[in-house]
Motif scaffolding. Structure first.
Motif, PDB file in Angstrom:
ATOM      1  N   SER A  83      25.773  41.369  37.336  1.00 17.75           N
ATOM      2  CA  SER A  83      25.920  42.744  36.874  1.00 17.75           C
ATOM      3  C   SER A  83      27.384  43.155  36.998  1.00 17.75           C
ATOM      4  O   SER A  83      28.154  42.549  37.735  1.00 17.75           O
ATOM      5  CB  SER A  83      25.039  43.673  37.707  1.00 17.75           C
ATOM      6  N   PRO A  84      27.769  44.212  36.274  1.00 15.48           N
ATOM      7  CA  PRO A  84      29.159  44.689  36.371  1.00 15.48           C
ATOM      8  C   PRO A  84      29.536  45.106  37.789  1.00 15.48           C
ATOM      9  O   PRO A  84      30.679  44.931  38.201  1.00 15.48           O
ATOM     10  CB  PRO A  84      29.200  45.880  35.421  1.00 15.48           C
ATOM     11  N   VAL A  85      28.573  45.623  38.544  1.00 15.64           N
ATOM     12  CA  VAL A  85      28.859  46.022  39.921  1.00 15.64           C
ATOM     13  C   VAL A  85      29.179  44.796  40.769  1.00 15.64           C
ATOM     14  O   VAL A  85      30.115  44.808  41.576  1.00 15.64           O
ATOM     15  CB  VAL A  85      27.665  46.815  40.513  1.00 15.64           C
ATOM     16  N   GLU A  86      28.426  43.712  40.579  1.00 12.02           N
ATOM     17  CA  GLU A  86      28.691  42.469  41.314  1.00 12.02           C
ATOM     18  C   GLU A  86      30.057  41.897  40.944  1.00 12.02           C
ATOM     19  O   GLU A  86      30.801  41.439  41.815  1.00 12.02           O
ATOM     20  CB  GLU A  86      27.617  41.433  41.028  1.00 12.02           C
ATOM     21  N   LYS A  87      30.383  41.923  39.657  1.00 14.31           N
ATOM     22  CA  LYS A  87      31.681  41.423  39.212  1.00 14.31           C
ATOM     23  C   LYS A  87      32.818  42.239  39.819  1.00 14.31           C
ATOM     24  O   LYS A  87      33.818  41.695  40.288  1.00 14.31           O
ATOM     25  CB  LYS A  87      31.774  41.449  37.694  1.00 14.31           C
ATOM     26  N   PHE A  88      32.653  43.572  39.823  1.00 14.75           N
ATOM     27  CA  PHE A  88      33.683  44.444  40.382  1.00 14.75           C
ATOM     28  C   PHE A  88      33.832  44.195  41.887  1.00 14.75           C
ATOM     29  O   PHE A  88      34.947  44.104  42.404  1.00 14.75           O
ATOM     30  CB  PHE A  88      33.319  45.915  40.123  1.00 14.75           C
ATOM     31  N   PHE A  89      32.713  44.092  42.598  1.00 14.26           N
ATOM     32  CA  PHE A  89      32.751  43.860  44.036  1.00 14.26           C
ATOM     33  C   PHE A  89      33.397  42.510  44.350  1.00 14.26           C
ATOM     34  O   PHE A  89      34.227  42.395  45.254  1.00 14.26           O
ATOM     35  CB  PHE A  89      31.333  43.929  44.606  1.00 14.26           C
ATOM     36  N   ARG A  90      33.048  41.484  43.591  1.00 17.02           N
ATOM     37  CA  ARG A  90      33.634  40.161  43.799  1.00 17.02           C
ATOM     38  C   ARG A  90      35.136  40.190  43.517  1.00 17.02           C
ATOM     39  O   ARG A  90      35.930  39.595  44.261  1.00 17.02           O
ATOM     40  CB  ARG A  90      32.946  39.135  42.902  1.00 17.02           C
ATOM     41  N   MET A  91      35.548  40.892  42.469  1.00 19.69           N
ATOM     42  CA  MET A  91      36.973  40.990  42.148  1.00 19.69           C
ATOM     43  C   MET A  91      37.723  41.737  43.254  1.00 19.69           C
ATOM     44  O   MET A  91      38.822  41.339  43.641  1.00 19.69           O
ATOM     45  CB  MET A  91      37.172  41.699  40.806  1.00 19.69           C
ATOM     46  N   CYS A  92      37.135  42.788  43.782  1.00 21.74           N
ATOM     47  CA  CYS A  92      37.759  43.528  44.889  1.00 21.74           C
ATOM     48  C   CYS A  92      37.913  42.635  46.118  1.00 21.74           C
ATOM     49  O   CYS A  92      38.942  42.675  46.794  1.00 21.74           O
ATOM     50  CB  CYS A  92      36.940  44.759  45.243  1.00 21.74           C
ATOM     51  N   LEU A  93      36.898  41.840  46.420  1.00 23.23           N
ATOM     52  CA  LEU A  93      36.990  40.926  47.559  1.00 23.23           C
ATOM     53  C   LEU A  93      38.080  39.883  47.344  1.00 23.23           C
ATOM     54  O   LEU A  93      38.808  39.536  48.276  1.00 23.23           O
ATOM     55  CB  LEU A  93      35.647  40.253  47.799  1.00 23.23           C
ATOM     56  N   LEU A  94      38.199  39.355  46.135  1.00 23.83           N
ATOM     57  CA  LEU A  94      39.235  38.371  45.848  1.00 23.83           C
ATOM     58  C   LEU A  94      40.632  38.975  45.964  1.00 23.83           C
ATOM     59  O   LEU A  94      41.541  38.345  46.527  1.00 23.83           O
ATOM     60  CB  LEU A  94      39.032  37.780  44.456  1.00 23.83           C
ATOM     61  N   VAL A  95      40.804  40.184  45.466  1.00 24.06           N
ATOM     62  CA  VAL A  95      42.105  40.851  45.576  1.00 24.06           C
ATOM     63  C   VAL A  95      42.432  41.127  47.037  1.00 24.06           C
ATOM     64  O   VAL A  95      43.555  40.890  47.498  1.00 24.06           O
ATOM     65  CB  VAL A  95      42.123  42.148  44.742  1.00 24.06           C
ATOM     66  N   PHE A  96      41.453  41.608  47.789  1.00 27.02           N
ATOM     67  CA  PHE A  96      41.658  41.883  49.207  1.00 27.02           C
ATOM     68  C   PHE A  96      42.007  40.603  49.964  1.00 27.02           C
ATOM     69  O   PHE A  96      42.928  40.587  50.792  1.00 27.02           O
ATOM     70  CB  PHE A  96      40.408  42.532  49.811  1.00 27.02           C
ATOM     71  N   GLY A  97      41.302  39.522  49.685  1.00 26.30           N
ATOM     72  CA  GLY A  97      41.602  38.249  50.323  1.00 26.30           C
ATOM     73  C   GLY A  97      43.002  37.761  49.979  1.00 26.30           C
ATOM     74  O   GLY A  97      43.714  37.239  50.842  1.00 26.30           O
ATOM     75  N   GLY A  98      43.401  37.931  48.734  1.00 23.54           N
ATOM     76  CA  GLY A  98      44.748  37.540  48.327  1.00 23.54           C
ATOM     77  C   GLY A  98      45.817  38.347  49.041  1.00 23.54           C
ATOM     78  O   GLY A  98      46.844  37.800  49.462  1.00 23.54           O
ATOM     79  N   ILE A  99      45.580  39.636  49.202  1.00 24.99           N
ATOM     80  CA  ILE A  99      46.545  40.488  49.905  1.00 24.99           C
ATOM     81  C   ILE A  99      46.637  40.092  51.373  1.00 24.99           C
ATOM     82  O   ILE A  99      47.730  40.022  51.940  1.00 24.99           O
ATOM     83  CB  ILE A  99      46.155  41.971  49.746  1.00 24.99           C
TER      84      ILE A  99
END
Length: 65
Positions: free
Chosen positions: A9-25
């Motif tokens: 779902s779009p919510v899962e995609k958004f949450f996964r993208m936020c986690l990836l960005v946070f991990g990268g930071i």
């Protein structure tokens, strides 16, 4: 949540993208902190290697004369 078919779902995609960005930071912050701690050592080693390489080059050029 995902039912195993690979569609998210779009919510899962958004949450996964936020986690990836946070991990990268977080990883970028940790690597910059480690680099800041090791910076004097890296510069010192580079200077020593440069001096040794210059000395070897100078000695080899003198030997040819």
């Amino acid at each position: 949540m995902s039912d195993g078919t690979g569609k998210h779902s779009p919510v899962e995609k958004f949450f996964r993208m936020c986690l990836l960005v946070f991990g990268g930071i977080v990883l970028l912050q940790l690597s910059l902190q480690m680099l800041a701690e090791m910076w004097p050592w890296l510069v010192g080693i580079a200077v020593i290697v440069g001096v040794v390489a210059g000395l070897l080059w100078w000695l080899r050029s003198r030997r040819q004369w």
